[in-house]
Design a protein around this motif. Sequence first.
Motif, PDB file in Angstrom:
ATOM      1  N   GLN A  32      46.157  41.002  31.741  1.00 50.16           N
ATOM      2  CA  GLN A  32      45.439  41.471  32.514  1.00 50.16           C
ATOM      3  C   GLN A  32      45.050  43.062  32.442  1.00 50.16           C
ATOM      4  N   GLN A  33      46.272  43.843  31.664  1.00 48.26           N
ATOM      5  CA  GLN A  33      45.612  45.400  31.439  1.00 48.26           C
ATOM      6  C   GLN A  33      45.185  44.780  29.951  1.00 48.26           C
ATOM      7  N   GLY A  34      44.754  43.739  29.508  1.00 51.37           N
ATOM      8  CA  GLY A  34      43.748  44.066  28.032  1.00 51.37           C
ATOM      9  C   GLY A  34      44.239  43.396  26.569  1.00 51.37           C
ATOM     10  N   HIS A  35      45.679  43.498  27.361  1.00 51.30           N
ATOM     11  CA  HIS A  35      46.772  43.137  25.810  1.00 51.30           C
ATOM     12  C   HIS A  35      46.688  41.704  24.719  1.00 51.30           C
ATOM     13  N   ALA A  36      46.975  41.996  23.688  1.00 56.64           N
ATOM     14  CA  ALA A  36      47.175  40.190  23.550  1.00 56.64           C
ATOM     15  C   ALA A  36      48.429  40.083  23.235  1.00 56.64           C
ATOM     16  N   VAL A  37      48.530  38.667  24.700  1.00 56.42           N
ATOM     17  CA  VAL A  37      50.027  38.310  24.622  1.00 56.42           C
ATOM     18  C   VAL A  37      50.258  36.812  23.928  1.00 56.42           C
ATOM     19  N   VAL A  38      51.536  36.856  23.072  1.00 54.23           N
ATOM     20  CA  VAL A  38      52.242  35.660  22.747  1.00 54.23           C
ATOM     21  C   VAL A  38      52.936  35.240  23.190  1.00 54.23           C
ATOM     22  N   LEU A  39      53.222  34.266  24.163  1.00 54.47           N
ATOM     23  CA  LEU A  39      54.483  34.155  25.551  1.00 54.47           C
ATOM     24  C   LEU A  39      55.112  32.669  24.360  1.00 54.47           C
ATOM     25  N   ILE A  40      56.514  32.863  23.610  1.00 55.02           N
ATOM     26  CA  ILE A  40      57.387  31.805  23.606  1.00 55.02           C
ATOM     27  C   ILE A  40      58.649  31.641  23.485  1.00 55.02           C
ATOM     28  N   ASP A  41      58.411  29.798  24.328  1.00 50.94           N
ATOM     29  CA  ASP A  41      59.832  29.848  24.911  1.00 50.94           C
ATOM     30  C   ASP A  41      59.896  28.421  24.749  1.00 50.94           C
ATOM     31  N   PRO A  42      60.475  27.256  23.933  1.00 46.83           N
ATOM     32  CA  PRO A  42      61.106  25.969  23.968  1.00 46.83           C
ATOM     33  C   PRO A  42      60.119  24.799  25.299  1.00 46.83           C
ATOM     34  N   ALA A  43      60.495  25.701  26.302  1.00 46.86           N
ATOM     35  CA  ALA A  43      60.319  24.984  27.690  1.00 46.86           C
ATOM     36  C   ALA A  43      59.145  24.942  27.635  1.00 46.86           C
ATOM     37  N   LEU A  44      58.266  26.004  27.167  1.00 42.02           N
ATOM     38  CA  LEU A  44      56.523  25.668  27.303  1.00 42.02           C
ATOM     39  C   LEU A  44      56.076  24.106  26.495  1.00 42.02           C
ATOM     40  N   ALA A  45      57.160  23.455  25.809  1.00 39.67           N
ATOM     41  CA  ALA A  45      56.526  22.081  25.179  1.00 39.67           C
ATOM     42  C   ALA A  45      56.476  20.959  26.921  1.00 39.67           C
ATOM     43  N   GLY A  46      56.781  21.515  27.497  1.00 39.86           N
ATOM     44  CA  GLY A  46      57.143  20.581  28.564  1.00 39.86           C
ATOM     45  C   GLY A  46      58.513  19.019  28.588  1.00 39.86           C
ATOM     46  N   PRO A  47      57.799  17.811  29.388  1.00 45.04           N
ATOM     47  CA  PRO A  47      58.286  16.821  29.332  1.00 45.04           C
ATOM     48  C   PRO A  47      57.273  16.478  28.147  1.00 45.04           C
ATOM     49  N   LYS A  48      58.024  14.506  27.620  1.00 41.26           N
ATOM     50  CA  LYS A  48      56.910  14.319  26.547  1.00 41.26           C
ATOM     51  C   LYS A  48      55.368  13.357  27.849  1.00 41.26           C
ATOM     52  N   GLY A  49      54.389  14.406  26.545  1.00 41.59           N
ATOM     53  CA  GLY A  49      53.544  13.841  26.712  1.00 41.59           C
ATOM     54  C   GLY A  49      52.453  14.706  27.943  1.00 41.59           C
ATOM     55  N   SER A  50      53.586  16.289  28.982  1.00 38.75           N
ATOM     56  CA  SER A  50      52.773  16.851  29.096  1.00 38.75           C
ATOM     57  C   SER A  50      52.465  18.068  28.068  1.00 38.75           C
ATOM     58  N   GLU A  51      51.113  19.261  28.731  1.00 39.38           N
ATOM     59  CA  GLU A  51      50.431  20.167  27.765  1.00 39.38           C
ATOM     60  C   GLU A  51      51.380  21.548  27.919  1.00 39.38           C
ATOM     61  N   VAL A  52      51.419  22.112  27.080  1.00 43.30           N
ATOM     62  CA  VAL A  52      51.661  23.391  26.759  1.00 43.30           C
ATOM     63  C   VAL A  52      51.911  24.364  28.274  1.00 43.30           C
ATOM     64  N   GLY A  53      52.974  24.700  28.234  1.00 42.98           N
ATOM     65  CA  GLY A  53      52.427  25.265  30.312  1.00 42.98           C
ATOM     66  C   GLY A  53      52.791  25.435  30.984  1.00 42.98           C
TER      67      GLY A  53
END
Length: 393
Positions: A32-53
């Motif tokens: 929101q403040q205009g920074h370029a952000v990369v968020l890293i976490d294995p949990a973002l993979a989600g269950p098989k077949g779901s999307e990142v996030g």
Amino acid sequence: MHQASTCGARRADVIVIGAGLVGASTAWWLQQQGHAVVLIDPALAGPKGSEVGKPDPAVRSGSRAALGLLMADVAQRSSGRGWRLRQRSRILWDLWCRQLAEAGWPVPRRPGLLVLAGDAETQERQQRLVLERQKRGVPLEWWERPQLERLDPLVPAAALGGLYSPRDGQIDPIAALEALLGDGLRQGVQGLAERVLRLERPVNGGWSAVLAGGDHHRADWVVIAAGLGSAGLLRQVPELAGAAAIPPLEPVLGQALELERGPDANDEALWSWPGAVVWRGLNLVPRPDLAGGLRFWLGATLEPGERADPLALERLRSLKGEAPPWLQQARLLHSWQGCRCRPQGKPAPLLEALADGLLLVSGHYRNGVLLAPASAEWVAQQLEPATLPAAGT
């Protein structure tokens, strides 16, 4: 709301490690403040077949095991960092929920919190707190026992009275997490479903996150919001290795239940409670928004370590032997558990600048949901003085 500068300066590149509610809040707010952000976490993979996030709901981090109580005005301390963080987060959650709803990500938030007194000492302390806060314009109320007896369903019979806070309440932590992740990704947060092996210092400055897949990801700043995994990452930073700057973090497991009231519930007033109810440190959270309107959450235990104790769950289920009949007869739908991260020897949470461009945002213990917005704002404030000059200037 700050906007990215258009006057010859560029905002910082930031890596946020950990996509629990604190990490997701930080990534969203920095974007929101205009920074370029990369968020890293294995949990973002989600269950098989779901999307990142879409984190896997079976992964019970502290965020996904939380009940989402927002206890700002009822805090015992009336000054200091903890009070300021609670009050700031209360304000920011109002702002954030409106903003997320306008973006198409509604987050259920139910106002009102009733903290019951189970003994004369607690009753006296709460009554003093009401008088002290009212003098400061904080709208707390003291409810006598006859007022409690009009509630449906009944609260524990041993309750002598209660401290009612209309500005506190409860927020759905999973809905909030998914909203922050979804809106953040929509606005440009880059999500990486990876594990960070270590952090390195490139010779030309900044930081490099070495990922399990072999990639190196560069940034000006790194924010570690990885809960219990935070200390392990910090120990691999050469300038911090063995230093007292790495705080010890310990797990405290919490078990929680979802139950459903029996068929004898009053159909005309399923829940006449003024919000969530706290009894001897245990939280009862009505969820009339869920299917049937009869469901509620009950939690959470405080168990040192990471192994669940069946006896602790039994004590939770019975409210330590003081459950009213309707609660004893409620049907158990499911249970879950998760670990909170508690600092040893330091007050929670840990908001610390450990090295140039390296921030630790962890150890929120039982207030990760409440304090996520103020923690994100603290990170943004650390970055403000270090906005980088545009290339070629």
